[in-house]
Design a protein around this motif. Structure first.
Motif, short mmCIF file in Angstrom:
data_model
loop_
_atom_site.label_atom_id
_atom_site.label_comp_id
_atom_site.label_asym_id
_atom_site.label_seq_id
_atom_site.Cartn_x
_atom_site.Cartn_y
_atom_site.Cartn_z
N VAL A 1 0.89 -1.27 0.11
CA VAL A 1 -0.13 -0.07 -0.02
C VAL A 1 0.91 1.18 0.02
O VAL A 1 1.87 1.26 0.58
N ASP A 2 0.77 2.19 -1.03
CA ASP A 2 1.15 3.42 -1.00
C ASP A 2 1.15 4.58 -0.12
O ASP A 2 1.78 5.49 0.22
N LEU A 3 -0.10 4.60 0.16
CA LEU A 3 -0.82 5.54 1.07
C LEU A 3 -1.88 5.17 1.72
O LEU A 3 -2.75 4.67 1.41
N VAL A 4 -2.19 5.98 2.93
CA VAL A 4 -3.43 5.65 3.68
C VAL A 4 -4.15 6.99 4.23
O VAL A 4 -3.37 8.06 4.66
N ILE A 5 -5.38 6.99 3.85
CA ILE A 5 -5.87 8.41 4.39
C ILE A 5 -7.14 7.99 5.43
O ILE A 5 -8.00 7.03 5.00
N PRO A 6 -6.94 8.30 6.61
CA PRO A 6 -8.27 8.02 7.68
C PRO A 6 -9.17 9.08 7.35
O PRO A 6 -8.80 10.25 7.23
N ARG A 7 -10.57 8.76 7.52
CA ARG A 7 -11.57 9.47 7.69
C ARG A 7 -12.43 9.23 8.92
O ARG A 7 -13.01 8.33 8.82
N GLY A 8 -12.40 10.30 9.88
CA GLY A 8 -13.18 10.02 11.04
C GLY A 8 -12.65 11.02 12.10
O GLY A 8 -12.14 12.15 11.97
N GLY A 9 -12.99 10.63 13.35
CA GLY A 9 -12.71 11.52 14.38
C GLY A 9 -11.19 11.54 14.89
O GLY A 9 -10.56 10.83 14.28
N LYS A 10 -11.25 12.30 16.09
CA LYS A 10 -9.39 12.26 16.38
C LYS A 10 -8.86 11.23 16.84
O LYS A 10 -7.89 10.76 16.49
N ALA A 11 -9.70 10.14 17.64
CA ALA A 11 -9.19 9.21 18.01
C ALA A 11 -8.77 8.13 16.76
O ALA A 11 -7.56 7.50 17.13
N LEU A 12 -9.65 8.09 15.86
CA LEU A 12 -9.02 7.23 14.69
C LEU A 12 -7.91 7.79 13.98
O LEU A 12 -6.92 6.99 13.74
N ILE A 13 -7.96 9.03 13.68
CA ILE A 13 -6.75 9.63 13.09
C ILE A 13 -5.49 9.55 14.02
O ILE A 13 -4.59 9.59 13.47
N ARG A 14 -5.78 9.77 15.15
CA ARG A 14 -4.29 9.66 16.03
C ARG A 14 -3.82 8.35 16.03
O ARG A 14 -2.56 7.90 16.08
N SER A 15 -4.66 7.28 16.03
CA SER A 15 -4.36 5.82 16.04
C SER A 15 -3.42 5.51 14.90
O SER A 15 -2.49 4.81 14.67
N VAL A 16 -4.11 5.99 13.60
CA VAL A 16 -3.52 5.67 12.43
C VAL A 16 -2.43 6.11 12.47
O VAL A 16 -1.34 5.51 11.54
N ARG A 17 -2.23 7.45 12.72
CA ARG A 17 -0.83 8.07 12.64
C ARG A 17 0.02 7.25 13.65
O ARG A 17 1.43 7.12 13.27
#
Length: 676
Positions: free
Chosen positions: A452-468
């Motif tokens: 996978v070349d790129l990941v884009i999370p779409r959601g709340g702060k918790a989701l984005i923080r977890s992905v990062r």
């Protein structure tokens, strides 16, 4: 109970004249029967159908490769399975045929259906005999060989061991016919075989030792030990299971890998393999596919709404996510319209971004190109499924979708529709891959370096923080929208009333909804008028002391509460809004830059100098003057659709559409120049 997968190559089952070796088949079945009666579950992946068919009717040089394979396999498969059926019946064992295709490993629905079928067979004491359905397989969607199929089966069924039986004892340090070559008895995780593997394939099959080694290393890396051995050695299977050290073979030692991610890894590999198919399409072909999908979306509304209703039934109607999850005929029509809009947009690919020529004559071009595989992790938003597919296909990318469990049925129905259109066009359905809804699938996606070349999370702060935090691949942050509107001392009350109400209540569960109203202290007298439409919508206000006093007696007591520090910086996603009084533009900007998420911010005012200062100093992807934050949307920006709202500054910012789904490369043309 132990479960073993056994792959028998065509060269093990064929005689020199190309016909089936019945004696050899019988001997192998007797060994498998012995293991079966010892309590082992057996999954057999058997080659030999094409060889059996060719041996039955003879070769026809007039047939092309696909036609000959279809003819020979149609005849040979019947002959092969009949022989197995008779041999196993003599041992008091039932067997059954499983014909599969590569695309059956590409979608969760097909994958789980196939796995369930085989689990039921094993539970009833039936040995599955698996082979590729060559009669209907398309060349570009065929397995590389049955070694690949055996590896996928072993992973899908979580076998405890995989045996690959060939016509050599295993991996040698050179050509097996060379007396100086030696057999490599053991391969550990991380070891390379590049210096040893010999090219070539068997006479009757598509595989060779390079293929077997590649499959064996991949399966072993996922926690399943693999053995490559000579299938014509007497008692080879029973001797290997007995652990006899004198039996020549190559053992691939298993790495420690959680079994829960095996199936997800398969899907990701299928997606990566679909990149050439996605990038081979012309812009016209892409447009036709999207328009066909738009039509199908309207035709099959009932099926999609039925699936969506099943998701909605599992969620409380009071849940803020309910509105995001809900699909209606109107929303499906809007989704179809967005597909059509994207279809008519110009392609973002292979545009010349810059060009120049150096003094030495070298000509440079900077051109836009696809990323490759784009992963999207999103919550209960089924419309994201079609938006992402459209934008990724238009930009030459494969999309891997990881939706939330709340929208599982809706996403499956939409992806099934997408893959139906892709199949009609003879394309790899893995161009749009839907991962299972479990958390482990997201974790596997975030670790998929090289796939996978790129990941884009779409959601709340918790989701984005977890992905990062977890991701080992590049991430573009989107989503979390803590949005403010500042009503300046120069603000127009009528404009402010309409803008505030629209930004807050148009759709409370989306990321561009208003969360906090900042009001200049000199205008507290008009606060009740600004908030009056919110009372009609039952919006709960969390006001600081000054604002609370200005609203008291003018706003329903049940909807008016005093703010706390937690009221600020909160993305409510509900009929709730915070209010804070500020003494100046500068204080408003400081509040926004402290509590905002750099998504969308707004000023209501008539003083041009104040507006310009606000636009300059507020740190956000989208800054509005006298217009609500609800306009932060790809379609509203004229992009057709969006893949998300980027709140970061690298690569993309704001609504991400087609241009943001491309990267670039340099094309350098010369005429024999060399560097000094």
């Amino acid at each position: 109970m132990k479960r073993i997968a056994i792959k028998i190559g065509s060269n093990v089952l064929s005689r020199a004249d190309g016909k089936l070796d019945i004696t050899q088949m019988s001997a192998l079945v007797e060994q498998m029967a012995e293991l079966y009666h010892e309590g082992y579950e057996i999954i057999l992946v058997s080659s030999g159908a094409v060889a059996a068919g060719r041996g039955e009717i003879g070769a026809d040089a007039s047939l092309d490769e696909v036609s000959s394979r279809q003819l020979y396999s149609a005849i040979g498969q019947a002959k092969l399975i009949n022989r197995y059926y008779d041999f196993f019946r003599e041992q008091g064992i039932r067997c059954g045929q499983v014909l599969t295709q590569k695309e059956s490993f590409s979608t969760p629905k097909h994958y789980e259906t196939q796995r369930h079928c085989m689990e039921v067979m094993l539970a009833h004491g039936v040995i599955p005999i698996v082979n590729e359905n060559d009669t209907i397989s398309i060349t570009e969607l065929m397995f590389t060989d049955n070694d690949e199929l055996a590896g996928l089966m072993a992973e899908m069924m979580q076998a405890d061991r995989l045996f690959i039986l060939s016509n050599v004892d295993g991996i040698y340090t050179g050509n097996p016919a060379d007396p100086t070559s030696r057999l490599i008895p053991e391969i550990r995780p991380g070891e390379t075989l590049d210096d040893y593997i010999q090219p070539g394939q068997s006479a009757e099959g598509r595989g060779g030792m390079a293929s077997k080694a590649k499959v064996a290393m991949r399966v072993a890396e996922r926690g399943i030990p693999v053995v490559i051995a000579h299938g014509r050695r007497p008692h080879i299977l029973t001797d290997l299971m007995a652990g006899k050290p004198e039996v020549p073979c190559t053992r691939f030692m298993a790495a420690s890998v959680p079994s829960s991610i095996l199936s997800v890894r398969n899907l990701l590999e299928q997606a990566a393999g679909a990149v050439p198919s996605a990038q081979s399409l012309s812009d016209k072909e892409v447009s036709v596919i999207l328009e066909e999908l738009a039509s199908l979306l309207k035709e099959r509304q009932e099926d999609i709404l039925r699936a969506n209703a099943a998701d909605l039934a599992r969620m409380e109607a009071t849940n803020p996510k309910y509105d995001r999850l809900k699909l209606t005929p109107t929303r499906l029509d809007e989704m179809a319209d967005e597909l059509t809009q994207v279809a008519h947009l110009p392609s973002p690919l292979y545009r010349t971004l810059a060009e120049w020529t150096r003094p030495n004559g070298l000509a440079f071009l900077k051109v836009s190109v696809p990323f490759g595989v784009v992963g999207i992790i999103y919550e209960a938003r089924p419309n994201v499924t079609t938006d992402v597919f459209a934008l990724c296909l238009k930009s030459g990318n494969v999309c891997v979708l990881k939706g939330g469990s709340d929208a599982q049925m809706s996403n499956q129905a939409l992806v099934a529709l997408i893959q139906d259109v892709l199949r009609r066009r003879g394309l790899d359905p893995a161009i749009c891959t839907l991962l299972p809804p479990e958390r482990e699938a997201a974790e596997a996606l975030l670790q998929a370096e090289g796939l996978v070349d790129l990941v884009i999370p779409r959601g709340g702060k918790a989701l984005i923080r977890s992905v990062r935090k977890q991701s080992r691949i590049p991430v573009i942050e989107t989503g979390a929208g803590v949005c403010h509107t500042y009503f300046d001392a120069s603000g127009d009350v009528d404009k402010g009333r309409r803008i505030i109400c629209n930004a807050k209540t148009r759709r409370v569960s989306v990321c561009n909804a208003l969360d906090c109203l900042l009001i200049h202290r000199d205008r507290l007298g008009v606060l009740p008028a600004l908030c009056q439409p919110l009372a009609d919508k039952q919006v709960v206000l969390y006001a600081d002391e000054e604002a609370f006093k200005a609203l008291q007696g003018h706003y329903p007591d049940a909807l008016l509460q005093r703010a706390t520090e937690e009221s600020y910086g909160t993305e409510f996603l509900d009929y709730k809004m915070a209010i804070r009084t500020v003494a100046s533009l500068e204080e408003a900007v400081r509040h926004i830059n402290r509590y905002g998420s750099r998504h969308s911010e707004c000023i209501v005012g008539e003083a041009e100098a104040v507006i310009r200062q606000f636009e300059r100093e507020v740190d956000a992807a989208c800054v509005y003057a006298n217009a609500p934050t609800s306009f932060t949307d790809g379609a509203q920006f004229g992009f057709g659709a969006e893949i998300g709202i980027s709140t970061q500054k690298l690569h993309a910012r704001g609504p991400m559409a087609l241009p943001e789904l491309t990267t670039y490369k340099y094309i350098i043309s010369g005429n024999g120049q060399i560097r000094n």
